[in-house]
Design a protein around this motif. Structure first.
Motif, PDB file in Angstrom:
ATOM      1  N   SER A 141       0.854  -1.194   0.000  1.00  0.00           N
ATOM      2  CA  SER A 141       0.000   0.000   0.000  1.00  0.00           C
ATOM      3  C   SER A 141       0.886   1.239   0.000  1.00  0.00           C
ATOM      4  N   ARG A 142       0.315   2.373  -0.399  1.00  0.00           N
ATOM      5  CA  ARG A 142       1.066   3.630  -0.289  1.00  0.00           C
ATOM      6  C   ARG A 142       1.156   4.097   1.157  1.00  0.00           C
ATOM      7  N   GLU A 143       0.221   3.625   1.994  1.00  0.00           N
ATOM      8  CA  GLU A 143       0.211   3.994   3.423  1.00  0.00           C
ATOM      9  C   GLU A 143       0.813   2.857   4.242  1.00  0.00           C
ATOM     10  N   ALA A 144       1.364   3.191   5.411  1.00  0.00           N
ATOM     11  CA  ALA A 144       2.056   2.179   6.207  1.00  0.00           C
ATOM     12  C   ALA A 144       1.137   1.367   7.112  1.00  0.00           C
ATOM     13  N   SER A 145      -0.091   1.806   7.375  1.00  0.00           N
ATOM     14  CA  SER A 145      -0.886   1.132   8.417  1.00  0.00           C
ATOM     15  C   SER A 145      -1.298  -0.275   7.992  1.00  0.00           C
ATOM     16  N   ALA A 146      -1.152  -1.212   8.938  1.00  0.00           N
ATOM     17  CA  ALA A 146      -1.361  -2.632   8.648  1.00  0.00           C
ATOM     18  C   ALA A 146      -2.821  -2.923   8.327  1.00  0.00           C
ATOM     19  N   ASP A 147      -3.045  -3.899   7.414  1.00  0.00           N
ATOM     20  CA  ASP A 147      -4.397  -4.370   7.106  1.00  0.00           C
ATOM     21  C   ASP A 147      -4.806  -5.464   8.095  1.00  0.00           C
ATOM     22  N   ARG A 148      -6.083  -5.457   8.499  1.00  0.00           N
ATOM     23  CA  ARG A 148      -6.630  -6.582   9.276  1.00  0.00           C
ATOM     24  C   ARG A 148      -7.537  -7.371   8.347  1.00  0.00           C
ATOM     25  N   LEU A 149      -7.266  -8.645   8.183  1.00  0.00           N
ATOM     26  CA  LEU A 149      -8.029  -9.484   7.260  1.00  0.00           C
ATOM     27  C   LEU A 149      -8.762 -10.577   8.040  1.00  0.00           C
ATOM     28  N   THR A 150      -9.865 -11.078   7.461  1.00  0.00           N
ATOM     29  CA  THR A 150     -10.616 -12.152   8.125  1.00  0.00           C
ATOM     30  C   THR A 150     -10.112 -13.501   7.622  1.00  0.00           C
ATOM     31  N   LEU A 151      -8.890 -13.832   8.026  1.00  0.00           N
ATOM     32  CA  LEU A 151      -8.256 -15.087   7.643  1.00  0.00           C
ATOM     33  C   LEU A 151      -7.582 -15.648   8.886  1.00  0.00           C
ATOM     34  N   GLU A 152      -7.214 -16.916   8.825  1.00  0.00           N
ATOM     35  CA  GLU A 152      -6.471 -17.497   9.947  1.00  0.00           C
ATOM     36  C   GLU A 152      -5.109 -16.840  10.099  1.00  0.00           C
ATOM     37  N   GLY A 153      -4.607 -16.832  11.326  1.00  0.00           N
ATOM     38  CA  GLY A 153      -3.291 -16.262  11.577  1.00  0.00           C
ATOM     39  C   GLY A 153      -3.422 -14.899  12.213  1.00  0.00           C
ATOM     40  N   VAL A 187      12.496   0.550   6.694  1.00  0.00           N
ATOM     41  CA  VAL A 187      11.452  -0.297   7.271  1.00  0.00           C
ATOM     42  C   VAL A 187      10.396  -0.514   6.186  1.00  0.00           C
ATOM     43  N   LEU A 188      10.294  -1.763   5.714  1.00  0.00           N
ATOM     44  CA  LEU A 188       9.340  -2.036   4.630  1.00  0.00           C
ATOM     45  C   LEU A 188       7.924  -2.166   5.152  1.00  0.00           C
ATOM     46  N   GLY A 189       7.798  -2.561   6.431  1.00  0.00           N
ATOM     47  CA  GLY A 189       6.452  -2.680   6.963  1.00  0.00           C
ATOM     48  C   GLY A 189       6.425  -3.385   8.299  1.00  0.00           C
ATOM     49  N   SER A 190       5.360  -3.131   9.036  1.00  0.00           N
ATOM     50  CA  SER A 190       5.075  -3.803  10.301  1.00  0.00           C
ATOM     51  C   SER A 190       3.626  -4.248  10.157  1.00  0.00           C
ATOM     52  N   TYR A 191       3.387  -5.551  10.171  1.00  0.00           N
ATOM     53  CA  TYR A 191       2.114  -6.059   9.638  1.00  0.00           C
ATOM     54  C   TYR A 191       1.775  -7.424  10.223  1.00  0.00           C
ATOM     55  N   HIS A 192       0.630  -7.973   9.809  1.00  0.00           N
ATOM     56  CA  HIS A 192       0.183  -9.280  10.279  1.00  0.00           C
ATOM     57  C   HIS A 192       0.321 -10.308   9.160  1.00  0.00           C
ATOM     58  N   LYS A 193       0.475 -11.535   9.594  1.00  0.00           N
ATOM     59  CA  LYS A 193       0.732 -12.647   8.671  1.00  0.00           C
ATOM     60  C   LYS A 193      -0.466 -13.589   8.685  1.00  0.00           C
ATOM     61  N   TYR A 194      -1.023 -13.905   7.529  1.00  0.00           N
ATOM     62  CA  TYR A 194      -2.240 -14.720   7.437  1.00  0.00           C
ATOM     63  C   TYR A 194      -2.004 -15.958   6.575  1.00  0.00           C
ATOM     64  N   SER A 195      -2.821 -16.992   6.843  1.00  0.00           N
ATOM     65  CA  SER A 195      -2.750 -18.224   6.047  1.00  0.00           C
ATOM     66  C   SER A 195      -3.888 -18.273   5.044  1.00  0.00           C
ATOM     67  N   ILE A 196      -3.550 -18.640   3.822  1.00  0.00           N
ATOM     68  CA  ILE A 196      -4.538 -18.808   2.755  1.00  0.00           C
ATOM     69  C   ILE A 196      -4.864 -20.302   2.643  1.00  0.00           C
ATOM     70  N   PRO A 197      -6.143 -20.671   2.661  1.00  0.00           N
ATOM     71  CA  PRO A 197      -6.460 -22.099   2.495  1.00  0.00           C
ATOM     72  C   PRO A 197      -6.169 -22.570   1.063  1.00  0.00           C
ATOM     73  N   ALA A 198      -5.877 -23.887   0.917  1.00  0.00           N
ATOM     74  CA  ALA A 198      -5.488 -24.433  -0.389  1.00  0.00           C
ATOM     75  C   ALA A 198      -6.653 -24.408  -1.379  1.00  0.00           C
ATOM     76  N   ASN A 199      -7.877 -24.620  -0.879  1.00  0.00           N
ATOM     77  CA  ASN A 199      -8.999 -24.681  -1.824  1.00  0.00           C
ATOM     78  C   ASN A 199     -10.172 -23.800  -1.399  1.00  0.00           C
TER      79      ASN A 199
END
Lengths: 285, 285
Positions: free
Chosen positions: B181-193, B273-285
């Motif tokens: 993103s052009r902005e630094a603020s982390a995204d919150r996603l509805t995924l595991e992790g 500093v490239l980013g400070s963020y959250h890490k999420y898992s994508i399901p296989a299917n």
């Protein structure tokens, strides 16, 4: 001696091998694994393959094969300038700016990325198995008005006309090729250079990786052993598990290197000495 | 939001983006630079591109663009399993073992290298611009009896039949995609992790590189800041000059991270500093 090299004829590896082993029998192989398998099967005495490019970084398949699959030794390093040129079939010389597509190995396309982005934006960039294969295709399909990116040897070999010289984005473009042998003893070549170095592959114990890498570097640092390279490669056991390739500007003989390796093993690291050898320069032409 | 992703439709990036941004508008771009340029030109709100594969290592063009060319921020990480399947046109199902050639992106061919070496040795392996492009080609040329390597989404999208599943050589095959993103603020996603991490790019001062890397690691080590990755990339100023990508399992806020970065800068390092963020898992299917 018989020398396997990453072909086809007129590849960058071929250029380096012709300079380094002018009097030996050369045999072209299609892939890096094919070169290494020919060596381990004793069909050749040496194999020469690319290990690292100054712009694109390590060649993953070479590094991974040396780590995981074969037990061979680096007996010399050849550092060769890499000059990428745009070439077309001579019959298309007058309309080269309207090429239908530009073909080359994906590494060569990446090395000329900015040139292609600003000069040929929107044109089809077609990956090929090698720069020489791209040149060969262009020479055999004059009706397509395609362009190839590759070296001067490929232009000469396939009768193409170079229309723009030195189109790689960064001036300093070199590739390190390694000469591999079943035996560990270093080769002496009649080329410029000859400084000594050693290459180690180090796997950290799985318990406390980040702190351990710091300890690994300490083992070299306090002995003033100069590292010219440290690079991580995935262990293929999961994201975040790596092994490290470390180049030391020092022969393996001598108490300091031995001490450093003993210390790494005492820390629980696995150390594979890939070779202790001399480094040579290949002329551009 | 509008999200740029590395296309074409049915690419691995597309699979990840569909899971992470199910309700947003998705826009396919042909190349990684095109995705990043669309973001910096404000044509999109996010760009999603691959950063690292567990088998093949970092994606050089992503890393290099983030370092050299654009000023954007990582706002999330998506870790997606990568399953490679061999697929053919349904009309060639009965004779798939006699395929004339096998096409895929060079990374996918590399991930299946051993399978191809032992199962289809000698067959032409043709690089394509993406796994999805290979699938598309096969769907449009049934007369050629070519095979493609790619994901299940590509097989569905282009109506191909999967003839061998999971042909990648190592079981643990994942790719890390970054949301930019052009902005630094982390995204919150509805995924595991959702665990936090930060990514830094560190350039060492040119005077005393090997010893300095040891000092850099000390800055993290004595603070017990856990590094999940350290990787070198060529600076493109010559063989042997590198910058380092460092992932820390820690948000950027907090006195320890600030202390470590202050210390690195005092040592003469340049820290981005490239980013400070959250890490999420994508399901296989």
């Amino acid at each position: 001696m018989k020398i396997a090299y990453l072909g086809p004829v007129a590849s960058f590896t071929h250029h380096a091998v012709k300079k380094a082993f002018a009097k030996d029998e050369l045999a072209s192989y299609d892939t890096i694994p094919d070169c290494l398998e020919a060596l381990t099967a004793s069909q050749v005495d040496r194999a020469v393959v690319p290990l690292e490019n100054a712009l694109e970084g390590s060649v993953p398949i070479t590094v991974d094969y040396l780590f995981h699959d074969v037990d061979v030794h680096i007996t010399a390093e050849l550092v060769s300038p890499i000059e990428q040129h745009l070439m077309v079939h001579p019959s298309n010389y007058s309309r080269w700016e309207d090429v239908s597509k530009i073909m080359s190995h994906s590494h060569a396309l990446a090395q000329c990325h900015k040139y292609l982005y600003y000069r040929f934006r929107g044109k089809t960039l077609q990956p090929s198995t090698s720069t020489a294969a791209a040149a060969q295709y262009v020479s055999e399909h004059p009706d397509e008005n395609a362009g190839a990116i590759g070296n001067a040897l490929a232009a000469r070999t396939y009768g193409l006309t170079i229309v723009e010289e030195n189109i790689h984005d960064f001036h300093f473009n070199h590739t390190r090729f390694v000469v591999l042998s079943r035996e560990a003893s270093a080769d002496r070549l009649t080329l410029e250079g000859g400084s000594q170095k050693s290459t180690l592959m180090v796997t950290l114990p799985s318990d406390d990786r980040p702190g351990k890498l710091h300890q690994v570097l300490s083992a070299f640092s306090w002995r003033h052993l100069n590292l010219s390279k440290i690079e991580s490669r995935p262990l293929k056991t999961g994201l975040g598990n790596y092994f490290f390739i470390i180049d030391v500007e020092q022969a393996m003989e001598g108490v300091l290197m031995k001490g450093a390796i003993d210390e790494l093993e005492a820390l629980g690291c696995t150390v594979k000495v890939l070779g202790s050898y001399h480094k040579y320069s290949i002329p551009a032409n």
